[in-house]
Design an enzyme around this catalytic site. Structure first.
Site, PDB file in Angstrom:
ATOM      1  CB  ILE A  97      -0.907  -0.005   1.245  1.00 46.54           C
ATOM      2  CG1 ILE A  97      -1.697  -1.315   1.245  1.00 46.54           C
ATOM      3  CG2 ILE A  97      -1.774   1.250   1.301  1.00 46.54           C
ATOM      4  CD1 ILE A  97      -3.134  -1.251   1.484  1.00 46.54           C
ATOM      5  CG  HIS A 114      -9.482  -4.612  -7.343  1.00 47.13           C
ATOM      6  ND1 HIS A 114      -8.626  -5.108  -6.383  1.00 47.13           N
ATOM      7  CD2 HIS A 114     -10.712  -5.086  -7.040  1.00 47.13           C
ATOM      8  CE1 HIS A 114      -9.322  -5.833  -5.523  1.00 47.13           C
ATOM      9  NE2 HIS A 114     -10.583  -5.839  -5.905  1.00 47.13           N
TER      10      HIS A 114
HETATM   11  C1  GAR Z   1      -4.261  -9.029 -11.276  1.00 52.85           C
HETATM   12  O1  GAR Z   1      -5.398  -9.839 -11.350  1.00 52.85           O
HETATM   13  C2  GAR Z   1      -4.593  -7.709 -10.616  1.00 52.85           C
HETATM   14  O2  GAR Z   1      -5.857  -7.239 -10.939  1.00 52.85           O
HETATM   15  C3  GAR Z   1      -4.501  -8.077  -9.156  1.00 52.85           C
HETATM   16  O3  GAR Z   1      -3.376  -8.910  -9.076  1.00 52.85           O
HETATM   17  C4  GAR Z   1      -3.220  -9.618 -10.305  1.00 52.85           C
HETATM   18  C5  GAR Z   1      -1.816  -9.418 -10.797  1.00 52.85           C
HETATM   19  O4  GAR Z   1      -1.567 -10.230 -11.910  1.00 52.85           O
HETATM   20  N1  GAR Z   1      -4.411  -6.928  -8.319  1.00 52.85           N
HETATM   21  C6  GAR Z   1      -4.995  -6.811  -7.139  1.00 52.85           C
HETATM   22  O5  GAR Z   1      -5.658  -7.693  -6.635  1.00 52.85           O
HETATM   23  C7  GAR Z   1      -4.772  -5.484  -6.454  1.00 52.85           C
HETATM   24  N2  GAR Z   1      -5.764  -5.242  -5.460  1.00 52.85           N
HETATM   25  P1  GAR Z   1      -0.282  -9.986 -12.806  1.00 52.85           P
HETATM   26  O6  GAR Z   1       0.918  -9.926 -11.859  1.00 52.85           O
HETATM   27  O7  GAR Z   1      -0.235 -11.185 -13.709  1.00 52.85           O
HETATM   28  O8  GAR Z   1      -0.471  -8.705 -13.559  1.00 52.85           O
END
Ligand code: GAR
Length: 194
Positions: A97, A114
């Site tokens: 954060i 998100h």
């Molecule tokens: C994604 O689904 C993103 O939306 C989520 O983490 C994943 C990262 O995937 N973010 C959250 O939950 C933030 N609150 P990635 O590393 O393959 O891009």
């Protein structure tokens, strides 16, 4: 580098903690002529993030930030952003954060993606919660970051159908493939007037 509107592309930094698939799709889009941004930096709190490997392979500048002391970590991040003339930060699975103090210094210039239709399902384990609540739709949201978790002004959202036989993994996969399209669209959208 010049965008198709004839203006210089805005330099962005992507912050990741893990896989970095959203970072990869932003990077691929940034190479297109109609992209209004270029990726000048990838930053992670996790030196084993898979996305960092991708950055190294593609010769994208990357930095690992030691987060043991948050205050020092953020000071270092601000210094690095300034040094690299970064105009916008995109959080992409960055599991830290950012403090109110940090956001004040980079006001209105931090975005996040998100995996839910905010304001529903803030925080972690969104897909399990969506399935447990028998929602018909889920989706993803790109929004500005403020000091409250997953709460800043929404830029774009995409709905994704939840099927009866979905489990958290299958839903995550379908939502993630939409995230990959939505994030670049949202970044280009907010840069349109710059
Ligand atoms: C994604 O689904 C993103 O939306 C989520 O983490 C994943 C990262 O995937 N973010 C959250 O939950 C933030 N609150 P990635 O590393 O393959 O891009």
């Amino acid at each position: 580098m010049i965008a198709s509107n004839g203006y210089k592309k805005i330099a962005i930094a992507v912050f990741i903690s893990g896989k970095g698939s959203n970072f990869k799709s932003l990077y691929k889009f940034s190479k297109k002529k109609n992209s209004k941004f270029k990726i000048n930096l990838v930053l992670s709190n996790n030196r084993n993030a898979i996305g960092i490997e991708f950055a190294k392979k593609n010769k994208i500048k990357n930095k690992i930030i030691n987060y043991k002391n948050i205050d020092l970590a953020e000071k270092r991040i601000l210094y690095i952003l300034k040094k690299n003339n970064i105009g916008l930060v995109c959080l992409a699975g960055f599991m830290r954060i950012l403090s109110r103090k940090f956001l004040k210094k980079f006001k209105g210039k931090v975005l996040n993606i998100h995996p839910s239709l905010l304001p529903k399902y803030k925080g972690l384990n969104t897909h399990s919660k969506v399935i447990k609540n028998k929602e018909k739709y889920s989706g993803c949201t790109v929004h500005y970051v403020n000091s409250k978790l997953d709460s800043g002004k929404i830029i774009l959202q995409k709905k994704v159908r939840v099927y009866k036989n979905d489990n958290p993994k299958s839903l995550e996969k379908r939502v993630l493939s939409q995230e990959h399209i939505l994030y670049s669209k949202a970044v280009n959208k907010i840069l349109i007037n710059l």
